[in-house]
Scaffold this active site. Structure first.
Site, short mmCIF file in Angstrom:
data_model
loop_
_atom_site.label_atom_id
_atom_site.label_comp_id
_atom_site.label_asym_id
_atom_site.label_seq_id
_atom_site.Cartn_x
_atom_site.Cartn_y
_atom_site.Cartn_z
N ASN A 1 38.82 27.70 37.19
CA ASN A 1 40.03 27.88 36.16
C ASN A 1 39.79 27.42 34.99
OD1 ASN A 1 42.58 27.96 35.41
ND2 ASN A 1 43.47 26.91 37.43
N ARG B 1 39.56 32.59 37.39
CA ARG B 1 40.96 32.88 37.50
C ARG B 1 41.48 33.35 35.99
NH1 ARG B 1 45.96 29.04 36.32
NH2 ARG B 1 47.58 30.55 36.64
N GLU C 1 44.41 28.85 46.01
CA GLU C 1 44.17 29.93 45.26
C GLU C 1 42.64 30.07 44.72
OE1 GLU C 1 47.51 30.24 42.04
OE2 GLU C 1 47.58 28.14 43.04
N ARG D 1 60.58 24.81 33.32
CA ARG D 1 61.10 25.95 32.65
C ARG D 1 62.44 26.27 33.40
NH1 ARG D 1 55.90 28.85 34.65
NH2 ARG D 1 54.45 27.68 33.68
N HIS E 1 51.52 34.23 39.86
CA HIS E 1 50.83 33.40 41.01
C HIS E 1 50.59 34.37 42.25
CE1 HIS E 1 54.11 30.18 40.01
NE2 HIS E 1 53.17 29.74 39.66
#
Ligand code: AMP
Length: 393
Positions: free
Chosen positions: A7, A88, A379, A236, A177
């Site tokens: 990542n 990713r 992930e 957010r 996601h």
């Protein structure tokens, strides 16, 4: 077979080295502050963690340093043992509906989506470039945050805006996601042994999204054209009235870019509570009587609960609700605050079972109409598994 999952961010690079198909984690670590003065890296191996400061001007040096450490620490005896690298990649537009082997042409096609994710995609591709040089014999695979969601139908991905915005500029819901939603869906499906499973997966961490999935197909997901949409998150705002932007720009004399930045970085739990974006700090503040912290938690829980109710309707009744990611796995208070708001669906928690962190576990009561599970996400493993599958194709 050894597969490494990567990542790469603009100033960081995280890795996990797996043995597959056993799913064993061999080593993991991060390179931080790439391109800055005080760069350093950490590597976890054999129950120990090393931390070293080093000059890491670009991702290429990070990857070269990692290759050297893997050999020096005897994690691998030859770099050829690493047969696959899974990267990713945040945005693959509507074109990349599944993970893909990376070559010059594919990398060029992915970079066409850089303008949709300017902070992430170019950085992800720096990682790809560095690994293609460092491990030229390994298969390189791109795994997209967006691809799982591309099974959505038009009715759920189109915004009711001029059609031309979609046709000419690609304005639509993409969702993010996806790797996490797909992973926890597959895990719960395997566990329950039901192929045509209808699930609502709630990935609530620093970022957050809820997804309705029927038989492996995404019906709808709460993030949209960008990850700013949907739920309230750590920093957010999630969904707000879009007219607020012009109003606040005029009032504060700031640009749309500056206002959007406030919606991304200064809103959510942080914005409402004024305390922190981290729910551990919010929970501490609530315990000491901070009312805005309580308000922030209540708004957060209410948004998640309302998405669950809406998605239960879209699925015509879900078989299971799954909580995952930082808050979903670890915050019993947040799970309780959410589930207390979906009583109309007949969903109730077993408070004793819910009193835990980070375990794969059923947390609903026996008479709950829809069972609720905590399923820890992974992930990195999902990225490695897709890479392994493409290597064996
Ligand atoms: P993630 O983005 O999935 O890594 O999630 C990070 C977020 O999870 C943090 O910002 C916290 O808000 C939350 N979190 C992690 N551990 C806990 C915990 N023990 N209790 C409450 N919230 C937690």
């Amino acid at each position: 077979m050894k597969i490494i999952s990567i990542n790469a961010g603009s100033s960081s690079l995280k890795f996990t080295l797996f043995e597959l198909p056993e799913r064993t984690t061999i080593a993991s670590g991060t390179f931080e502050k790439i391109g800055l003065e005080d760069s350093f890296y950490t590597i976890k191996y054999n129950g120990e963690k090393i931390r070293k400061e080093a000059s890491i001007p670009t991702h290429t040096e990070a990857v070269d340093t990692l290759m050297k450490e893997l050999l020096d620490m005897n994690i691998v005896s030859s770099l050829d043992e690493i047969e696959g690298v899974g990267h990713r990649i945040v945005h693959g537009g509507s074109e990349f509906t599944e993970s893909v082997v990376l070559n010059d042409d594919v990398v060029k096609r992915i970079s066409a989506y850089n303008e949709y994710a300017p902070l992430h995609n170019p950085a992800n591709l720096l990682g790809v470039e560095a690994f293609r040089k460092a491990l030229p014999n390994a298969i390189q695979v791109g795994v997209f945050d967006t691809s799982f969601h591309q099974s959505m139908d038009e009715i759920h991905y189109l915004y009711p805006v001029p059609y031309e915005w979609y046709e000419k500029y690609g304005v639509r819901r993409y969702g993010f996601h996806g790797t996490s939603h797909k992973y926890v869906y597959n895990e719960i499906k395997k566990f329950l042994g039901k192929d045509n499973l209808k699930a609502i997966t709630c990935h609530i961490g620093n970022g957050g999204s809820v997804t309705a999935i029927d038989s492996g197909k995404v019906i709808e997901t709460s993030m949209g054209f960008t990850p700013l949409a949907g739920l309230m998150m750590g920093t957010r705002s999630g969904d707000i009235d879009p007219s607020i932007l012009e109003f606040i720009c005029n009032k504060k004399g700031i640009t749309i870019g500056e206002a959007t930045n406030e919606l991304n970085k200064k809103s959510g739990l942080l914005g409402v509570s004024g305390v922190s974006s981290d729910s551990r700090d919010i929970e501490d503040a609530i315990a000491s009587g901070n009312e805005r912290a309580k308000l922030a938690q209540d708004i957060y829980a209410s948004k998640v609960a309302n998405y669950i109710a809406m998605y239960n309707n879209m699925l015509d009744g879900a078989d299971v609700i799954v909580f995952t990611a930082g808050l979903g796995e670890n915050s019993k208070d947040m799970r309780e605050a959410i589930v207390s708001r979906i009583h109309s669906l007949g969903v109730t928690l077993d408070l004793d079972a819910n009193n835990m962190r980070g375990e794969f576990k059923c947390v609903s009561s026996k008479d709950s109409k829809i069972p609720v599970y905590v399923v820890p996400t992974n992930e990195e493993l999902m990225i490695a598994l897709d890479t392994y599958d493409l290597k064996n194709k």
